[in-house]
Motif scaffolding. Sequence first.
Motif, short mmCIF file in Angstrom:
data_model
loop_
_atom_site.label_atom_id
_atom_site.label_comp_id
_atom_site.label_asym_id
_atom_site.label_seq_id
_atom_site.Cartn_x
_atom_site.Cartn_y
_atom_site.Cartn_z
N HIS A 245 0.85 -1.19 0.00
CA HIS A 245 0.00 0.00 0.00
C HIS A 245 0.89 1.24 0.00
O HIS A 245 1.74 1.41 0.87
N PHE A 247 0.85 5.20 0.37
CA PHE A 247 -0.01 6.25 0.93
C PHE A 247 -0.12 7.43 -0.03
O PHE A 247 0.88 7.82 -0.67
N SER A 248 -1.29 8.01 -0.13
CA SER A 248 -1.48 9.20 -0.98
C SER A 248 -0.69 10.38 -0.40
O SER A 248 -0.21 11.24 -1.15
N ASP A 250 2.45 10.93 2.61
CA ASP A 250 3.35 10.29 3.57
C ASP A 250 2.79 10.47 4.98
O ASP A 250 2.29 11.55 5.32
N THR A 251 2.89 9.40 5.79
CA THR A 251 2.24 9.45 7.10
C THR A 251 3.16 8.97 8.21
O THR A 251 4.08 8.18 7.99
N ILE A 257 -1.39 2.94 10.56
CA ILE A 257 -0.56 2.00 9.81
C ILE A 257 -0.75 0.58 10.34
O ILE A 257 -0.88 -0.38 9.58
N ASP A 382 -8.04 9.73 5.93
CA ASP A 382 -7.33 10.56 4.94
C ASP A 382 -7.64 10.15 3.51
O ASP A 382 -7.07 10.70 2.58
N THR A 384 -7.02 7.31 1.88
CA THR A 384 -6.04 6.52 1.16
C THR A 384 -6.72 5.36 0.47
O THR A 384 -7.63 4.74 1.00
N ALA A 387 -7.65 1.12 1.62
CA ALA A 387 -7.73 0.97 3.05
C ALA A 387 -8.86 0.02 3.42
O ALA A 387 -9.92 0.04 2.80
#
Length: 392
Positions: A245, A247-248, A250-251, A257, A382, A384, A387
Amino acid sequence: MNHAIAHMDLDAFFVSCARLQNSDLKGIPLIIGGGERGVVASCSYEARYFGVRSAMPIQMALKLCPDAKVVKGDYEMFSKLSHDVTEIIQQRVPVMEKASIDEFYLDLTGMDKFFGCYQWTQEIASQVTKETGLPISFALSVNKTVSKIGTGESKPSGKLEINESQIKPFLNPLSIRKIPMVGEATFRLLSRIGIRTIKTLSEMPVLALQQMIGKNGTELWRKANGIDETPVIPYSERKSISKEHTFSNDTIDVFAIRSLISGMAEELAYQLRKEKWLTSTVVIKIRYANFDTETKQCKVAYTAADHTLSRIAKDLFNKIYTRRMRLRLVGLRFTGLVHGSHQMNLFEDTEELMNLYQTMDRIKNRFGADAVRRASGFDFSDGTADAPKIYK
């Protein structure tokens, strides 16, 4: 040209493996399982005489057969011996399908021109027992359904040949339970209207069966009449199964997560069970915002249980994520796969847990993999992609 399809099945495979390790276990009622609250993974023919069967709670099995000895299975040995048998068979036949950890289909069509198919199959079975010490039964017929039923009737250590002209006389008197696709619910449904033998089932109108049990009615009627055109699928060992995966954005949200990893583990574990795989290695992968990529893996006892795999995957993530830096990608991979049914997990699973998995898988098989999910795999706020979602 008539097809020549052989079905080979190792007799009480887990039990036979345990007896290879310990000769004192020979000739006694033996149960392979784990823990008092667990269920029977396999049992010896001596235990079956008292009514003990696979998937039965061990406590109930010991009430039926108090003298039975309970032994925990050796996953590594099961895998190794299964691999040894696979290699012996694969080297001697043109096309082999590995249907599970202990059963195989062989397409010997055309080989009777050079060597009798029955004698050829018999020699392969003898070689398996000679080189591994494992007893094996087989049946030879014109298709997979008849040969599989034949193997069941020939056990233990049996051999059977069912020519095309013998199919109906062979099948007709048998219980409909002998047909591979007939489960307990279908058996009860058909029994209520007096259909208990394959002969009676084969004489049922196809439309009536379709109305009773749905789209599988036609297939069931064909099997009852000894008709099966399913090909033997050449065996190839799958190396791994994985999901990543990106992420659209960065997290650094560790809680989100971990939830994503839990959802990925659940999805991949369901795929393992659906395709009848078990994994022995869990690999977690992360990629930081600066594109640094790290992986960490852990060996596990063969399993396809998502509660186990999810816990291990999240533990690996906790160990590998050591920098306070945003993540760009997370991935999960299961490797070291062996082809086998989910029953190997019965060594650890309780009856209640197995019932839960079976119910969840039935729902997913009918309505799709996303029809039911664990609460830990929740929808990210968020937005993404990919998910995991909660379905209530």
